[in-house]
Design a protein around this motif. Structure first.
Motif, PDB file in Angstrom:
ATOM      1  N   LEU A   1     -12.314   2.689   5.070  1.00  0.00           N
ATOM      2  CA  LEU A   1     -11.491   1.496   4.882  1.00  0.00           C
ATOM      3  C   LEU A   1     -12.292   0.228   5.161  1.00  0.00           C
ATOM      4  O   LEU A   1     -12.146  -0.783   4.464  1.00  0.00           O
TER       5      LEU A   1
ATOM      6  N   ASP B   1       0.836  -1.192   0.000  1.00  0.00           N
ATOM      7  CA  ASP B   1       0.000   0.000   0.000  1.00  0.00           C
ATOM      8  C   ASP B   1       0.867   1.237   0.000  1.00  0.00           C
ATOM      9  O   ASP B   1       1.143   1.823   1.055  1.00  0.00           O
TER      10      ASP B   1
ATOM     11  N   VAL C   1     -14.022  -5.962  -0.978  1.00  0.00           N
ATOM     12  CA  VAL C   1     -13.047  -6.938  -1.474  1.00  0.00           C
ATOM     13  C   VAL C   1     -13.345  -8.329  -0.919  1.00  0.00           C
ATOM     14  O   VAL C   1     -13.218  -9.337  -1.632  1.00  0.00           O
TER      15      VAL C   1
ATOM     16  N   THR D   1      -1.971  -2.292   4.664  1.00  0.00           N
ATOM     17  CA  THR D   1      -2.633  -1.007   4.472  1.00  0.00           C
ATOM     18  C   THR D   1      -2.035   0.050   5.385  1.00  0.00           C
ATOM     19  O   THR D   1      -1.826  -0.199   6.568  1.00  0.00           O
TER      20      THR D   1
ATOM     21  N   SER E   1      -8.966  -5.687  -5.550  1.00  0.00           N
ATOM     22  CA  SER E   1     -10.314  -6.091  -5.938  1.00  0.00           C
ATOM     23  C   SER E   1     -10.324  -6.703  -7.338  1.00  0.00           C
ATOM     24  O   SER E   1     -11.004  -7.702  -7.586  1.00  0.00           O
TER      25      SER E   1
ATOM     26  N   LEU F   1      -3.378  -6.796   1.515  1.00  0.00           N
ATOM     27  CA  LEU F   1      -2.303  -5.811   1.397  1.00  0.00           C
ATOM     28  C   LEU F   1      -1.373  -5.968   2.584  1.00  0.00           C
ATOM     29  O   LEU F   1      -1.818  -6.052   3.725  1.00  0.00           O
TER      30      LEU F   1
ATOM     31  N   TRP G   1      -5.766  -1.194  -2.960  1.00  0.00           N
ATOM     32  CA  TRP G   1      -7.083  -1.800  -2.766  1.00  0.00           C
ATOM     33  C   TRP G   1      -7.841  -1.957  -4.070  1.00  0.00           C
ATOM     34  O   TRP G   1      -8.545  -2.952  -4.285  1.00  0.00           O
TER      35      TRP G   1
ATOM     36  N   ILE H   1     -14.330  -0.451   2.083  1.00  0.00           N
ATOM     37  CA  ILE H   1     -13.485  -0.954   0.991  1.00  0.00           C
ATOM     38  C   ILE H   1     -13.143  -2.423   1.223  1.00  0.00           C
ATOM     39  O   ILE H   1     -13.266  -3.264   0.317  1.00  0.00           O
ATOM     40  N   ALA H   2     -12.716  -2.747   2.430  1.00  0.00           N
ATOM     41  CA  ALA H   2     -12.323  -4.116   2.739  1.00  0.00           C
ATOM     42  C   ALA H   2     -13.499  -5.078   2.640  1.00  0.00           C
ATOM     43  O   ALA H   2     -13.357  -6.216   2.157  1.00  0.00           O
TER      44      ALA H   2
END
Length: 280
Positions: free
Chosen positions: A79, A32, A86, A69, A53, A66, A49, A82-83
């Motif tokens: 975050l 990251d 994924v 991160t 994905s 990652l 990120w 986002i996680a």
């Protein structure tokens, strides 16, 4: 691990697809950073990120994440979202790697904050923010009612996460770092702890310190998997095999092999044949 700098997207995707078909390889990682920390400072680098994905959608078996991160880059509630995305795209294969962020002493890492308008606070604040973020992210993954947060560094109103991650109760949390302050956060929040390799004696000392911090809060140290990143040498595989053996003997059961670019043809198969099987 394929560091997404000084390399093209097609090359990384090729290696991940190859690795996905090799049972001996259990996980794959990006890092990251927003600007290169090695090689040409103006060379290409991908946002971690987003790339993760895309690679999650092209693989079926590998666990992925990652390493790690930067908690400095994204607010924790963002975050967490986002996680979660994924984890869903991957069908529940995310290992959530997170750390306090780059050291102020690393000028090539520091410049990316200035270049992207991101604040770069001192190390103490970075670690405090990491601890707050781990708690908030876990709550967003697991709680079913909105909540407010009024912490030292994070304030939220009506925080809520929907959808939830595939993995229950939540994706495994991997915390990366070697400082004593980060190790205290890992003792409280991590299911896995990662340290960069290169000095196995230091890694052993840091692992022992993590044991101590776990004991201080009443946690079984064995509940945290020990992970280590080891650079791979294509020209001197014997040296890499020695490093793997030393790490395993020291209690590091989660081995991340850092592949330098450019990646040779069939490099994932080479890793399995030359490094993994011979070290088993």
């Amino acid at each position: 691990m394929t560091a997404p700098m000084q390399v093209g997207y097609d090359d990384i995707a090729r290696v991940w697809r190859e690795a996905d078909a090799i049972p001996e390889i259990g996980h794959a990682w990006l890092f990251d950073h927003l600007m290169p920390i090695g090689g040409d400072p103006g060379g290409p680098i991908f946002e971690g990120w987003t790339l993760l994905s895309a690679l999650a959608a092209q693989t079926r078996r590998l666990r992925l994440g990652l390493l790690v991160t930067s908690n400095r880059f994204r607010p924790p509630a963002m975050l967490a979202k986002i996680a979660t995305t994924v984890d869903i795209v991957s069908g529940g294969r995310l290992d959530f790697g997170i750390g306090a962020g780059s050291r102020p002493s690393h000028p090539l890492a520091k410049r990316e904050y200035d270049a992207h308008g991101l604040p770069f606070h001192d190390a103490a604040q970075a670690v405090e923010s990491l601890a707050e973020a781990c708690t908030i992210i876990r709550r967003l993954w697991t709680e079913f009612e909105p909540f407010d947060v009024d912490d030292t560094h994070v304030q939220l109103t009506g925080a809520f996460g929907n959808p939830k991650p595939v993995q229950l109760p939540h994706p495994p949390i991997l915390i990366g770092g070697r400082s004593s302050a980060v190790l205290r956060v890992a003792a409280e929040h991590a299911g896995l702890w990662n340290i960069p390799g290169g000095d196995i004696d230091d890694a052993i000392r840091r692992s022992t310190l993590l044991d101590r911090y776990c004991g201080e809060i009443g946690r079984d140290p064995a509940s945290i998997v020990r992970s280590i990143h080891l650079p791979v040498s294509y020209d001197q595989p014997d040296a890499t095999r020695v490093a793997i053996a030393e790490a395993i003997d020291a209690g590091f059961s989660h081995i991340v092999l850092g592949l330098p670019s450019p990646y040779p043809a069939d490099v994932a198969r080479w890793v399995a044949d030359e490094l993994i099987r011979t070290s088993a």
